[in-house]
Design a protein around this motif. Structure first.
Motif, PDB file in Angstrom:
ATOM      1  N   HIS A  75       0.868  -1.183   0.000  1.00 31.17           N
ATOM      2  CA  HIS A  75       0.000   0.000   0.000  1.00 31.17           C
ATOM      3  C   HIS A  75       0.905   1.233   0.000  1.00 31.17           C
ATOM      4  CE1 HIS A  75      -2.770   3.063   1.581  1.00 31.17           C
ATOM      5  NE2 HIS A  75      -3.736   2.289   1.082  1.00 31.17           N
ATOM      6  N   PRO A  76       0.553   2.282  -0.742  1.00 30.27           N
ATOM      7  CA  PRO A  76       1.432   3.463  -0.785  1.00 30.27           C
ATOM      8  C   PRO A  76       1.753   4.056   0.591  1.00 30.27           C
ATOM      9  CG  PRO A  76      -0.248   3.617  -2.489  1.00 30.27           C
ATOM     10  CD  PRO A  76      -0.590   2.413  -1.640  1.00 30.27           C
ATOM     11  N   LEU A  77       0.774   4.118   1.481  1.00 35.14           N
ATOM     12  CA  LEU A  77       1.029   4.673   2.812  1.00 35.14           C
ATOM     13  C   LEU A  77       1.950   3.761   3.612  1.00 35.14           C
ATOM     14  CD1 LEU A  77       0.554   7.037   4.673  1.00 35.14           C
ATOM     15  CD2 LEU A  77      -1.535   5.940   5.468  1.00 35.14           C
ATOM     16  N   GLN A  78       1.793   2.446   3.443  1.00 34.55           N
ATOM     17  CA  GLN A  78       2.697   1.492   4.105  1.00 34.55           C
ATOM     18  C   GLN A  78       4.125   1.709   3.614  1.00 34.55           C
ATOM     19  OE1 GLN A  78       3.747  -1.462   1.928  1.00 34.55           O
ATOM     20  NE2 GLN A  78       5.324  -1.852   3.440  1.00 34.55           N
ATOM     21  N   GLY A  79       4.296   1.887   2.316  1.00 37.57           N
ATOM     22  CA  GLY A  79       5.625   2.154   1.753  1.00 37.57           C
ATOM     23  C   GLY A  79       6.215   3.435   2.307  1.00 37.57           C
ATOM     24  N   PHE A  80       5.386   4.464   2.427  1.00 37.91           N
ATOM     25  CA  PHE A  80       5.840   5.738   2.981  1.00 37.91           C
ATOM     26  C   PHE A  80       6.281   5.580   4.438  1.00 37.91           C
ATOM     27  CE2 PHE A  80       5.153   9.863   5.033  1.00 37.91           C
ATOM     28  CZ  PHE A  80       5.924  10.674   4.213  1.00 37.91           C
ATOM     29  N   ILE A  81       5.463   4.879   5.235  1.00 39.42           N
ATOM     30  CA  ILE A  81       5.788   4.682   6.650  1.00 39.42           C
ATOM     31  C   ILE A  81       7.082   3.879   6.810  1.00 39.42           C
ATOM     32  CG2 ILE A  81       5.074   3.524   8.794  1.00 39.42           C
ATOM     33  CD1 ILE A  81       2.144   4.199   7.979  1.00 39.42           C
ATOM     34  N   GLU A  82       7.190   2.765   6.077  1.00 37.38           N
ATOM     35  CA  GLU A  82       8.311   1.853   6.295  1.00 37.38           C
ATOM     36  C   GLU A  82       9.616   2.288   5.646  1.00 37.38           C
ATOM     37  OE1 GLU A  82       7.546  -2.221   7.553  1.00 37.38           O
ATOM     38  OE2 GLU A  82       6.222  -2.236   5.791  1.00 37.38           O
ATOM     39  N   PHE A  83       9.567   3.162   4.653  1.00 34.36           N
ATOM     40  CA  PHE A  83      10.804   3.561   3.989  1.00 34.36           C
ATOM     41  C   PHE A  83      11.142   5.041   4.204  1.00 34.36           C
ATOM     42  CE2 PHE A  83       9.378  -0.200   1.666  1.00 34.36           C
ATOM     43  CZ  PHE A  83      10.513  -0.976   1.768  1.00 34.36           C
ATOM     44  N   VAL A  84      10.166   5.917   4.072  1.00 34.12           N
ATOM     45  CA  VAL A  84      10.445   7.350   4.181  1.00 34.12           C
ATOM     46  C   VAL A  84      10.448   7.821   5.629  1.00 34.12           C
ATOM     47  CG1 VAL A  84       9.700   9.652   3.434  1.00 34.12           C
ATOM     48  CG2 VAL A  84       9.488   7.717   1.864  1.00 34.12           C
ATOM     49  N   ILE A  85       9.676   7.171   6.480  1.00 38.31           N
ATOM     50  CA  ILE A  85       9.630   7.571   7.894  1.00 38.31           C
ATOM     51  C   ILE A  85      10.541   6.699   8.758  1.00 38.31           C
ATOM     52  CG2 ILE A  85       8.179   7.818   9.945  1.00 38.31           C
ATOM     53  CD1 ILE A  85       5.881   8.599   8.119  1.00 38.31           C
ATOM     54  N   ALA A  86      10.434   5.384   8.647  1.00 40.46           N
ATOM     55  CA  ALA A  86      11.137   4.473   9.572  1.00 40.46           C
ATOM     56  C   ALA A  86      12.654   4.596   9.499  1.00 40.46           C
ATOM     57  CB  ALA A  86      10.716   3.029   9.318  1.00 40.46           C
ATOM     58  N   PHE A  87      13.216   4.558   8.305  1.00 41.91           N
ATOM     59  CA  PHE A  87      14.679   4.557   8.170  1.00 41.91           C
ATOM     60  C   PHE A  87      15.339   5.821   8.737  1.00 41.91           C
ATOM     61  CE2 PHE A  87      13.706   0.972   5.550  1.00 41.91           C
ATOM     62  CZ  PHE A  87      14.841   0.192   5.552  1.00 41.91           C
ATOM     63  N   PRO A  88      14.789   7.008   8.511  1.00 38.70           N
ATOM     64  CA  PRO A  88      15.426   8.188   9.119  1.00 38.70           C
ATOM     65  C   PRO A  88      15.441   8.169  10.645  1.00 38.70           C
ATOM     66  CG  PRO A  88      13.941   8.862   7.363  1.00 38.70           C
ATOM     67  CD  PRO A  88      13.733   7.382   7.581  1.00 38.70           C
ATOM     68  N   PHE A  89      14.503   7.457  11.245  1.00 41.95           N
ATOM     69  CA  PHE A  89      14.428   7.438  12.702  1.00 41.95           C
ATOM     70  C   PHE A  89      15.614   6.727  13.350  1.00 41.95           C
ATOM     71  CE2 PHE A  89      10.602   9.608  12.376  1.00 41.95           C
ATOM     72  CZ  PHE A  89      10.121   9.927  13.636  1.00 41.95           C
ATOM     73  N   ILE A  90      16.404   5.997  12.559  1.00 41.49           N
ATOM     74  CA  ILE A  90      17.648   5.427  13.074  1.00 41.49           C
ATOM     75  C   ILE A  90      18.531   6.564  13.598  1.00 41.49           C
ATOM     76  CG2 ILE A  90      19.727   4.109  12.481  1.00 41.49           C
ATOM     77  CD1 ILE A  90      18.026   2.883  10.161  1.00 41.49           C
ATOM     78  N   GLY A  91      18.410   7.736  12.969  1.00 40.08           N
ATOM     79  CA  GLY A  91      19.196   8.906  13.347  1.00 40.08           C
ATOM     80  C   GLY A  91      18.979   9.372  14.773  1.00 40.08           C
ATOM     81  N   PHE A  92      17.936   8.871  15.448  1.00 39.59           N
ATOM     82  CA  PHE A  92      17.725   9.244  16.846  1.00 39.59           C
ATOM     83  C   PHE A  92      18.900   8.831  17.722  1.00 39.59           C
ATOM     84  CE2 PHE A  92      13.534  10.557  15.816  1.00 39.59           C
ATOM     85  CZ  PHE A  92      13.120  11.367  16.868  1.00 39.59           C
ATOM     86  N   ALA A  93      19.683   7.878  17.254  1.00 40.68           N
ATOM     87  CA  ALA A  93      20.909   7.519  17.979  1.00 40.68           C
ATOM     88  C   ALA A  93      21.817   8.736  18.101  1.00 40.68           C
ATOM     89  CB  ALA A  93      21.638   6.381  17.255  1.00 40.68           C
ATOM     90  N   GLY A  94      21.752   9.633  17.138  1.00 36.99           N
ATOM     91  CA  GLY A  94      22.580  10.836  17.134  1.00 36.99           C
ATOM     92  C   GLY A  94      22.280  11.810  18.258  1.00 36.99           C
ATOM     93  N   LEU A  95      21.164  11.621  18.950  1.00 35.73           N
ATOM     94  CA  LEU A  95      20.871  12.484  20.099  1.00 35.73           C
ATOM     95  C   LEU A  95      21.903  12.276  21.206  1.00 35.73           C
ATOM     96  CD1 LEU A  95      16.974  12.151  20.247  1.00 35.73           C
ATOM     97  CD2 LEU A  95      18.315  14.084  19.378  1.00 35.73           C
ATOM     98  N   LEU A  96      22.623  11.163  21.143  1.00 39.28           N
ATOM     99  CA  LEU A  96      23.651  10.869  22.147  1.00 39.28           C
ATOM    100  C   LEU A  96      25.054  11.147  21.626  1.00 39.28           C
ATOM    101  CD1 LEU A  96      21.900   7.677  23.417  1.00 39.28           C
ATOM    102  CD2 LEU A  96      22.270   9.743  24.739  1.00 39.28           C
ATOM    103  N   LYS A  97      25.150  11.894  20.543  1.00 39.44           N
ATOM    104  CA  LYS A  97      26.453  12.204  19.942  1.00 39.44           C
ATOM    105  C   LYS A  97      27.382  12.907  20.932  1.00 39.44           C
ATOM    106  CE  LYS A  97      28.343  15.794  17.604  1.00 39.44           C
ATOM    107  NZ  LYS A  97      28.216  17.125  17.401  1.00 39.44           N
ATOM    108  N   ASN A  98      26.901  13.931  21.613  1.00 32.95           N
ATOM    109  CA  ASN A  98      27.772  14.704  22.506  1.00 32.95           C
ATOM    110  C   ASN A  98      28.359  13.872  23.640  1.00 32.95           C
ATOM    111  OD1 ASN A  98      27.556  17.000  20.946  1.00 32.95           O
ATOM    112  ND2 ASN A  98      25.843  17.828  22.116  1.00 32.95           N
TER     113      ASN A  98
END
Length: 189
Positions: A75-98
């Motif tokens: 489904h287009p919305l499923q594709g958007f959630i799982e690829f355009v939204i989910a993958f960038p959220f890995i970047g939340f690890a960067g909140l602990l960069k400092n």
């Protein structure tokens, strides 16, 4: 004078392509519909080296590349959630960069490892939350008869998240033991 903001963006793009290559060409553990790999490692490195925004960008590029090369879309919305939204959220690890940068700059490798493992957990949970959401909304129809789609999605995504978290943690701990300066942000002038 060079732009100091260009280097993190270039690294984000390169590491996103590296994540795609790891995902496509390095064997992962596949059990039924669960896939466990360490392909998130490059995005974690960028996140811990440059922070949340650059990690988010790298994850977004990787997600968009996944859409081009290896999409599993029902489904287009499923594709958007799982690829355009989910993958960038890995970047939340960067909140602990400092804290990571501070520990490594002060030669506190043990503390740095602990913070990095926690950061990997944060990024993994952030990404797999979206897969869980899409899982019970869109993939729930594939749940075994009589199984609640929410439980089905939670179970499968939790196993995938924990497996990927552990494999990424092992790889990153080995990297930090071998070369902690790999994680330390350096800007060229």
């Amino acid at each position: 004078m060079r732009s100091t903001k260009l280097q993190p963006m270039i690294e984000a793009a390169i590491f996103a392509v590296l994540a795609l290559a790891l995902d496509m060409f390095v064997p992962s553990i596949k059990i039924a519909t669960i896939s466990i790999s360490f392909a998130m490692v490059p995005v974690f490195i960028i996140s811990l080296r440059w922070g949340f925004k650059t990690g988010f960008l790298s994850g977004l590029i990787w997600g968009l590349l996944q859409l081009v090369f290896d999409p599993q879309i029902i489904h287009p919305l499923q594709g958007f959630i799982e690829f355009v939204i989910a993958f960038p959220f890995i970047g939340f690890a960067g909140l602990l960069k400092n804290p990571v940068q501070k520990a490594l700059n002060n030669n506190k490798k043990g503390l740095g490892i602990g913070i990095i493992v926690f950061a990997i957990f944060v990024g993994s949970v952030a990404r797999y939350f979206w897969h869980f959401l899409a899982g019970f909304i869109y993939w729930g129809m594939y749940a075994p008869e009589g199984m609640d789609p929410v439980f089905y999605s939670f179970t499968f995504n939790s196993i995938a998240m924990l497996g990927s978290f552990i494999s990424c943690s092992v790889v990153l701990v080995l990297l930090i033991v071998a070369s902690p300066r790999f994680f330390i942000q350096k800007q060229t002038m």
